[in-house]
Design an enzyme around this catalytic site. Structure first.
Site, mmCIF file in Angstrom:
data_model
loop_
_atom_site.group_PDB
_atom_site.id
_atom_site.type_symbol
_atom_site.label_atom_id
_atom_site.label_comp_id
_atom_site.label_asym_id
_atom_site.label_seq_id
_atom_site.Cartn_x
_atom_site.Cartn_y
_atom_site.Cartn_z
ATOM 1 C CE LYS A 51 -4.286 1.164 2.399
ATOM 2 N NZ LYS A 51 -4.999 0.967 3.672
HETATM 3 O O1 G3P Z 1 -9.202 2.138 4.582
HETATM 4 C C1 G3P Z 1 -9.000 3.450 5.042
HETATM 5 C C2 G3P Z 1 -9.640 3.603 6.351
HETATM 6 O O2 G3P Z 1 -8.997 2.833 7.324
HETATM 7 C C3 G3P Z 1 -9.814 4.991 6.788
HETATM 8 O O3 G3P Z 1 -10.978 4.971 7.480
HETATM 9 O O4 G3P Z 1 -12.670 5.802 9.025
HETATM 10 O O5 G3P Z 1 -10.237 6.439 9.320
HETATM 11 O O6 G3P Z 1 -11.590 7.378 7.459
HETATM 12 P P1 G3P Z 1 -11.391 6.239 8.381
#
Ligand code: G3P
Length: 218
Positions: free
Chosen positions: A87
């Site tokens: 990634k």
């Molecule tokens: O896959 C990306 C994710 O982990 C981010 O999620 O909820 O932190 O925006 P969030």
């Protein structure tokens, strides 16, 4: 649409895997920190543990932000297990690194994508997956699902093979809307996956079937 779980928590991965609908896992440094994992060796061990639990792509993020550092780190990650997808952040050196990994046959996930232009760059570099963060776009008063629709259209126009991996999913409706928009993958917290099961009429209907069966049984 493939279902990935977005976590570094082994219990949650086990629970999703047991449902029989899990296709892969994504992680990031914030999710590792949330699990209290400290030290490079512990991080690498967690990636291997996850890869041994799930028969599908497991995204492992590089920390370096320069080309040479990303190549070194990504190569090390890719050597951990066949399931690893490296990634890489959406920055110029990240795009260069994705091009190199693509030429070496190492699968990649271009992360922190917030626009169709960025998604176009990721596809041109040959990324295996592109990760638009739809929840964070919604948080900033834009429409995350609209971005998925836009990327679907742009990729279809040119036959790009990069898979659209909707990330930053916050609720079950996000998953359904991503499926409608044509995302290839949604990576979700376990709570959003479990939310898909919920419908009051299912609970009421089941309760009635069980009550009626008691009458049949006598
Ligand atoms: O896959 C990306 C994710 O982990 C981010 O999620 O909820 O932190 O925006 P969030």
């Amino acid at each position: 649409m493939d279902f990935f779980i977005d976590t570094a928590n082994l219990d949650q991965i086990k629970e999703a895997e047991a449902l029989g609908i899990l296709d892969g896992v994504t992680t990031n440094p914030s999710l590792m920190a949330k699990e209290g994992i400290t030290g490079r060796n512990a991080v690498l061990k967690r990636y291997v543990d996850i890869c041994e639990m799930v028969n599908g792509p497991v995204s492992a993020e590089v920390i370096a932000t320069d080309y040479a550092g990303m190549i070194k780190e990504g190569t090390e990650l890719a050597e951990l297990h066949d399931n690893i997808v490296v990634k890489v952040p959406m920055i110029p050196d990240g795009i260069k690194a994705i091009r190199t990994f693509t030429e070496q046959g190492i699968p990649t996930n271009c992360t922190l994508v917030f626009s169709a232009g960025q998604a176009l760059l990721a596809a041109k570099a040959g990324a295996t997956f592109v990760s638009p963060f739809i929840g964070r776009i919604d948080d900033s008063n834009w429409d995350g699902i609209e971005l998925i629709e836009q990327i679907v259209e742009v990729y279809a126009n040119y036959g790009f093979e990069t898979q659209i991996l909707a990330a930053s999913i916050r609720n079950p409706l996000h998953i359904v809307r991503c499926a409608e928009a044509g995302a290839d993958v949604a990576t979700c917290p376990l709570s959003s996956i479990m939310g898909l099961f919920k419908h009051p009429l299912t609970d009421i209907g089941l309760e009635k079937f069980l009550a009626d069966y008691k009458k049949v049984e006598g």
